[in-house]
Design an enzyme around this catalytic site. Sequence first.
Site, PDB file in Angstrom:
ATOM      1  N   LYS A  84       0.992   4.152  22.003  1.00 53.97           N
ATOM      2  CA  LYS A  84      -0.723   4.991  22.445  1.00 53.97           C
ATOM      3  C   LYS A  84      -0.652   5.299  23.828  1.00 53.97           C
ATOM      4  O   LYS A  84      -2.205   5.807  23.675  1.00 53.97           O
ATOM      5  CB  LYS A  84      -1.240   3.442  22.185  1.00 53.97           C
ATOM      6  CG  LYS A  84      -1.595   2.244  20.745  1.00 53.97           C
ATOM      7  CD  LYS A  84      -1.909   0.946  20.465  1.00 53.97           C
ATOM      8  CE  LYS A  84      -1.695   0.770  19.449  1.00 53.97           C
ATOM      9  NZ  LYS A  84      -0.920   0.443  19.026  1.00 53.97           N
TER      10      LYS A  84
ATOM     11  N   ILE B 235       5.193 -10.258  23.545  1.00 52.54           N
ATOM     12  CA  ILE B 235       7.014  -9.246  24.440  1.00 52.54           C
ATOM     13  C   ILE B 235       7.010 -10.255  25.677  1.00 52.54           C
ATOM     14  O   ILE B 235       8.584  -9.905  25.501  1.00 52.54           O
ATOM     15  CB  ILE B 235       6.618  -8.026  25.194  1.00 52.54           C
ATOM     16  CG1 ILE B 235       5.909  -6.794  23.313  1.00 52.54           C
ATOM     17  CG2 ILE B 235       8.222  -7.419  25.484  1.00 52.54           C
ATOM     18  CD1 ILE B 235       7.847  -6.947  22.911  1.00 52.54           C
TER      19      ILE B 235
END
Length: 656
Positions: A420, A300
């Site tokens: 998550k 990312i």
Amino acid sequence: MRYKKKSTRLEYLRVRLIRMGRRQKRLLMFAVDVLSAAICVIVSEYLVMGTIIDPVTTAYAAIGAAITMLTAAHYWGFYRSIIRYIGVDMLRSALWTAFSVSIVVGAIFYFGLGAEASGRLAFTMLSLQSVAILGGRFGARLFLNQRHREREAVVIYGAGEGGIRLAASLATSTRFAPVAHLDDKRSLANSRVNGLPVFPSNRLKEIVVSLDVKRVLLALPSASRQRRRQIIEYLAEFPVRVQTIPDIGDLVSGQARVDDIQDVSVEDLLGRDPVPPHQDLLARENRGKVVLVTGAGGSIGSELCRKLLEVHPRQLLLVERSEIALYTIERRLRKERAKSGIDVEIIAMLGCVQDETRMLEILQTFSVDTLYHAAAYKHVPIVEHNVLEGVANNVLGTIATARAAIEARVNTFVLVSTDKAVSPTNVMGASKRLAELVLQDLDRNAKTTFCMVRFGNVLASSGSVVPLFREQIRSGGPVTVTHPEIIRYFMTIPEAAQLVIQAGAMANGGDVFVLDMGKPVKIVDLASKMIQLMGKTVKSIENPGGEIEIAFTGLRPAEKLYEELLIGSDVTGTSHPRIMRANEQSMESVELQGVLQGIDAAIRDRDWKALRDILLRAVEGYSPTGEIEDHVYTRRLVSSGGSNKVMSLDQYRRPE
């Protein structure tokens, strides 16, 4: 046996001709052209006059034809062309050359034989010389481009410009032989494009069987992702390997060629057509400013850097603890900057986000305006096996960087978070949720604007199932899936990075932004489609003769069957259709400070159990699926005889 010997000799001759030096090839072409010009003169005279009337005039005509042939051929660049790659543009050059030769020959015969015969001789010479030039060169092209008959037959899906260019490129391929086009346009059905028949797509099964096709090449560079996905899902029903050429953007930019054939991208299989970015949001916190990305070498982080480069910050600072990752992303960015002519200063620095002193000196020295915090340990099993280091990096590293940002008066701080963090079953998710809570608390009394952007899995990132599946299929399987019911959300890395930047521009302070991930994907279905698209069959109870088996290995430590994006259900939209703002409860400052002090002490004391207890109390919904899985903890537990108290560092000794 004779055919085989003949074929071998021809192949030997073909290879010898191809491997000849450029000078030798030109001399050979000179000789052939001179000889063909002289022969055409003699044949023309025989056809028109029935015999050689004047040998001297004929000799002059042959010499004149040869000289004119060489001169005109040189002028038209015949000897600069590579015969194996000549195209239809040769037709014009050949006709002009033949015309020049026929004029000279006609003039010589005019003075030698008179006006009556010269006109017919010139016209006959034009016809013969045109055939000699074109026939010779295209015949040589066919001979030199012919390869072993074992070339694989392929069908090209698409008869537009991309398909035509691909077929032309494959004409000289040593591996593939295009045999037909498929196209959805009815107007092209049952026609021919550059000699290849065009069939409607519903005849694929017939073509696969009759022509023994095992590979389909997609030549749809400008098709939408949705349309490509529909075609790919249709092709997955057939026993063929599906590959594709790059999209139109890469072709136009020069980053790829039409014959760069590659496996179908999973982005085509799962990805959505991206929503055009809001340019004002991309530029608001970045254009003309000093922007820093932590974890700049990660999946990312590196994509954030590439997207930020496009919006022209004044300086782009890359902070990364891995030397090779920093070197790789810096080199790539400098290459992209040079190619596009963007005037942005790129500064690469080694640094760890847990080192507050290092982060502060960087932020103050360069007067950073906007900070994207992508540095994190994100792989669930690895963090589960390295608990203290995972929490130290993800929680304490975020605190250190955030405090440095406040002191350095950074305007905007954007945390890259994860789905998550919602009702986590693992240490990684719990640590990221704590990082969110930390930033929400710091935002209350700071001039720096803090926000978090939460999203799920990104396709083809490091550790993603996609490259793993592809590697397993290529090696013959099995493809390993943890559970038959496991599902995940997926987003492409470029789309995720672009949305992170735009979300950061909408922050008011303490915001939790959630990205629209689309529909969840069943991992076993993804594995099956990838196997089929790579030209293999799935081995199962229903199909015991299949080539690739899907093996279920069981959920990994702390792995969930499905992920969530929201804590609660209070969510509102924003000005961007794929960015939502979640309204979630935060933690009181006093309580949070106690939690952080306890975490810091547990990490310093190497107390895994204390750290687990703190996470259980502090992170709402944290529900680990098993005992502590840290490698060092479990080894010491065994060494201590399984007692409740794990040996300290001073007590621990390696067994003899």
